[in-house]
Scaffold this motif. Structure first.
Motif, short mmCIF file in Angstrom:
data_model
loop_
_atom_site.label_atom_id
_atom_site.label_comp_id
_atom_site.label_asym_id
_atom_site.label_seq_id
_atom_site.Cartn_x
_atom_site.Cartn_y
_atom_site.Cartn_z
N UNK A 1 0.83 -1.12 0.04
CA UNK A 1 0.02 -0.02 -0.10
C UNK A 1 0.87 1.09 0.07
N UNK A 2 1.80 1.23 0.89
CA UNK A 2 2.81 2.46 0.78
C UNK A 2 3.52 2.50 -0.90
N UNK A 3 3.99 1.60 -1.00
CA UNK A 3 4.75 1.49 -2.37
C UNK A 3 3.56 1.98 -3.51
N UNK A 4 2.25 1.61 -3.63
CA UNK A 4 1.38 2.24 -4.34
C UNK A 4 1.36 3.89 -4.24
N UNK A 5 1.08 4.17 -3.01
CA UNK A 5 0.74 5.60 -2.63
C UNK A 5 2.19 6.58 -3.19
N UNK A 6 3.42 5.78 -2.82
CA UNK A 6 4.54 6.67 -3.11
C UNK A 6 4.67 6.68 -4.68
N UNK A 7 4.33 5.90 -5.19
CA UNK A 7 4.44 5.57 -6.78
C UNK A 7 3.52 6.58 -7.34
N UNK A 8 2.31 6.72 -6.89
CA UNK A 8 1.36 7.62 -7.30
C UNK A 8 1.70 9.23 -7.06
N UNK A 9 2.59 9.45 -6.26
CA UNK A 9 2.87 10.82 -5.85
C UNK A 9 3.94 11.19 -6.60
N UNK A 10 5.05 10.41 -6.79
CA UNK A 10 6.40 10.90 -7.37
C UNK A 10 6.57 10.20 -8.76
N UNK A 11 5.67 9.52 -9.35
CA UNK A 11 5.59 8.98 -10.36
C UNK A 11 6.96 8.00 -10.72
N UNK A 12 6.89 7.64 -12.01
CA UNK A 12 7.85 6.46 -12.34
C UNK A 12 8.99 7.06 -13.15
N UNK A 13 9.09 8.28 -13.47
CA UNK A 13 10.23 8.92 -14.34
C UNK A 13 10.80 9.92 -13.56
N UNK A 14 11.99 9.42 -13.15
CA UNK A 14 12.88 10.35 -12.24
C UNK A 14 13.68 11.46 -13.01
N UNK A 15 13.29 11.49 -14.34
CA UNK A 15 14.17 12.61 -15.00
C UNK A 15 13.77 13.90 -14.60
N UNK A 16 12.53 14.05 -14.14
CA UNK A 16 12.03 15.32 -13.82
C UNK A 16 12.72 16.00 -12.41
N UNK A 17 13.34 15.16 -11.81
CA UNK A 17 14.28 15.47 -10.61
C UNK A 17 15.64 15.08 -10.84
N UNK A 18 16.50 16.15 -11.19
CA UNK A 18 18.04 16.03 -11.55
C UNK A 18 18.81 15.27 -10.51
N UNK A 19 18.43 15.24 -9.16
CA UNK A 19 19.29 14.51 -8.39
C UNK A 19 18.37 14.17 -7.24
N UNK A 20 18.53 13.26 -6.30
CA UNK A 20 17.90 12.95 -5.20
C UNK A 20 17.53 14.10 -4.17
N UNK A 21 18.50 14.95 -4.17
CA UNK A 21 18.53 16.31 -3.34
C UNK A 21 17.08 17.02 -3.89
N UNK A 22 17.13 17.07 -5.23
CA UNK A 22 15.70 17.57 -5.78
C UNK A 22 14.52 17.22 -5.35
#
Length: 411
Positions: free
Chosen positions: A263-284
């Motif tokens: 359930x937490x994994x589903x919620x996290x994925x729905x918020x942050x998405x699957x494409x991390x290209x929108x965040x240059x680094x984990x700090x962003x």
């Protein structure tokens, strides 16, 4: 100031109207045109066609409640649409009108001074609606259970003082018996199952109360509502499972991280998405979530800065996962928490572990790699020489002469 976008539009969005300002640079001169449209679908399509006919390439608008969503949905396929935090584009005080707002937005956009918010693609947005609604129903269920406990307390029934879960199998059976008219403490206590049967004497005392018809009516209504919520949560969970099927491999990788369940994994994925290209680094990503310290520097001195406001839904999921991760001993995350808690306190240790979880999730999604457990002794190995000097110094301060020899050589 240099013009970056020569054909752009600023929108000031309201519930019933949207004011649009075209900002077009031609031959070194600026042309401006302002129109007001209602927010019905046919009128928004007229806005779309007008922008298309004028050759507009970029559109910017404030994130006003939920009123931006229908406009964004209609324009995103044809234009580059920037949804901008309203705090970043405050107009000049004392000159606040809808026309001034859309002009100011268009002016800032033409010079490239606006930064768009992160808007995930439509499938993720739909999934986000489902998981957020499910979370709201779960919160409502928690409140309803608390109301149930309140009514039991008013009837002098102390079931919650003995049973950890009033709505468990044993608790529900006792409540059904109470609603059926059986108020004998001995008979009610015998309905206990499993480990709760070890507490039969305490249960008999806790179930002796003053249960009146008023309490029967109120508790029956609460149970009806709880059953409705359980059914709704189950239906939404099935829908979430079907919608998230294309990303099942990513959910499975996240599920292996300590503290993160399905359930937490589903919620996290729905918020942050699957494409991390929108965040240059984990700090962003951490800054967007609100899981990093704020900037607070004055006169060259760095002061304590509390975490900024970010995505509160994602933050809740990570804080929830953090509690489960810390309880699982023998892991890197558990060691991180206890390392921080003695130095900075529980609150900052919680945020530190949630930040670590976000960094792990970011790299799992970006690099498509499985979770690798660093182990509880990671920090000891990280700076073994420092630990050796520290403990030798402590022993010498107690009056001992210390000499160290590696186990391999001693053997």
């Amino acid at each position: 100031m240099e013009v970056i976008y020569r054909r752009c539009c600023g929108l000031d969005v309201h519930k019933q109207t949207v004011v649009a300002c075209l900002w077009i640079w031609e031959g070194g001169r600026r042309r401006k045109e302002i129109r007001t449209f209602p927010t019905m679908t046919s009128d928004l399509l007229s806005l779309h066609d007008w922008l298309l006919a004028e050759g507009i390439t970029h559109v910017a608008m404030e994130s006003t409640g939920v009123y931006w969503k229908p406009i964004f949905n209609l324009l995103e396929a044809s234009f580059t649409v920037l949804l901008v935090n309203a705090a970043h584009i405050k107009t000049v005080p004392g000159r606040k009108t809808d026309v001034k707002d859309c002009e100011w937005i268009a002016d800032l956009l033409s010079h490239g001074l606006l930064r768009g918010s992160f808007i995930p693609p439509e499938p993720i947005r739909d999934l986000r609606d489902l998981t957020r609604y499910r979370k709201s129903l779960i919160d409502e269920r928690v409140r309803e259970v608390q109301r149930l406990q309140k009514f039991l307390e008013s009837a002098n029934i102390k079931l919650s003082s003995v049973a950890a879960d009033v709505m468990g199998v044993s608790g529900r059976a006792m409540l059904e018996a109470l609603l059926g008219g059986n108020t004998a403490p001995e008979a009610l206590a015998e309905l206990a199952k499993g480990r709760l049967r070890k507490k039969l004497p305490e249960l008999r005392k806790a179930l002796e109360g003053r249960f009146r018809p008023h309490h029967r009516f109120m508790i029956s209504e609460v149970l009806i509502h709880l059953d409705f919520l359980d059914e709704a949560i189950e239906r939404i969970s099935k829908e979430v499972k079907s919608r998230i099927a294309p990303f099942s491999s990513k959910v499975e990788r996240m599920d292996r991280v300590p503290g993160i369940n399905q359930r937490v994994a589903e919620g996290v994925l729905s918020e942050i998405g699957v494409d991390m290209g929108c965040f240059p680094t984990h700090r962003h990503a951490a800054s967007w979530t609100g899981l990093c310290p704020g900037n607070n520097e004055s006169a060259g001195k760095r002061k304590s800065g509390k975490t900024r406001k970010g995505n509160q839904w994602l933050r809740r999921y990570l804080i929830e996962a953090r509690w489960a991760a810390v309880r699982k001993r023998g892991t890197y995350l558990s060691a991180l928490y206890y390392r921080f808690v003695v130095r900075r306190g529980k609150t900052k240790a919680i945020v530190a572990v949630a930040h670590a979880l976000l960094v792990i999730i970011y790299h799992i999604l970006k690099d498509q790699t499985p979770y690798h457990e660093l182990g509880p002794d990671y920090f000891n190995k990280l700076n073994a020489a420092y630990l050796q000097r520290h403990h030798v110094k402590r022993l010498e301060s107690l009056g001992f002469k210390v000499s160290l020899e590696p186990i391999a050589q001693a053997g």
